[in-house]
Design a protein around this motif. Structure first.
Motif, PDB file in Angstrom:
ATOM      1  N   ALA A  45       0.974  -1.334  -0.090  1.00  0.00           N
ATOM      2  CA  ALA A  45      -0.022  -0.004  -0.056  1.00  0.00           C
ATOM      3  C   ALA A  45       0.895   1.157   0.077  1.00  0.00           C
ATOM      4  N   ARG A  46       2.056   1.092   0.825  1.00  0.00           N
ATOM      5  CA  ARG A  46       2.653   2.440   0.931  1.00  0.00           C
ATOM      6  C   ARG A  46       3.454   2.612  -0.670  1.00  0.00           C
ATOM      7  N   ASN A  52       2.146   6.311  -7.235  1.00  0.00           N
ATOM      8  CA  ASN A  52       1.206   7.367  -7.325  1.00  0.00           C
ATOM      9  C   ASN A  52       1.328   8.896  -7.153  1.00  0.00           C
ATOM     10  N   SER A  53       2.093   9.064  -6.311  1.00  0.00           N
ATOM     11  CA  SER A  53       2.605  10.427  -5.851  1.00  0.00           C
ATOM     12  C   SER A  53       3.699  10.806  -7.018  1.00  0.00           C
ATOM     13  N   VAL A  54       4.527   9.993  -7.406  1.00  0.00           N
ATOM     14  CA  VAL A  54       5.804  10.098  -8.308  1.00  0.00           C
ATOM     15  C   VAL A  54       4.974  10.746  -9.735  1.00  0.00           C
ATOM     16  N   ASN A  55       4.059   9.693 -10.141  1.00  0.00           N
ATOM     17  CA  ASN A  55       3.415   9.873 -11.207  1.00  0.00           C
ATOM     18  C   ASN A  55       2.313  11.303 -11.153  1.00  0.00           C
TER      19      ASN A  55
END
Length: 97
Positions: A45-46, A52-55
């Motif tokens: 999950a992390r 997702n944050s990087v993308n």
């Protein structure tokens, strides 16, 4: 007494005569198995959140870089290279007027 196939199991050996390895740290198999899925789930999950944050950051950066054609989606490495080049270009424009 002659050696039989069932004797290998009793002695903790596989066919082929090799001994089985014990789990490291002396932890029982059931204790380790009970914890691993929960830890793995949390770690997965992390990692999904991090990815997702990087993308999302790359998507935001892509909107700031002029491309030809305008709707072309840049790869991550192209985004980084063009962003660096564009920042350098903007710095030169500021210095030279």
């Amino acid at each position: 007494k002659p050696f039989r196939a069932g004797d290998a199991e009793e002695l903790g050996m596989r066919s082929g005569g090799k001994r089985r390895r014990r789990s490291s740290g002396g932890k029982s198999r059931s204790g380790r198995m009970a914890r691993e899925p929960r830890q793995r789930h949390t770690a997965n999950a992390r990692e999904r959140d991090r990815t997702n944050s990087v993308n999302t950051a790359f998507t935001a950066l892509r909107t700031l870089i002029p491309t030809e054609p305008a709707d072309r989606k840049l790869s991550k490495i192209e985004t980084l290279r063009l962003a660096s080049s564009y920042i350098s270009h903007l710095g030169n424009v500021l210095l030279l007027g």
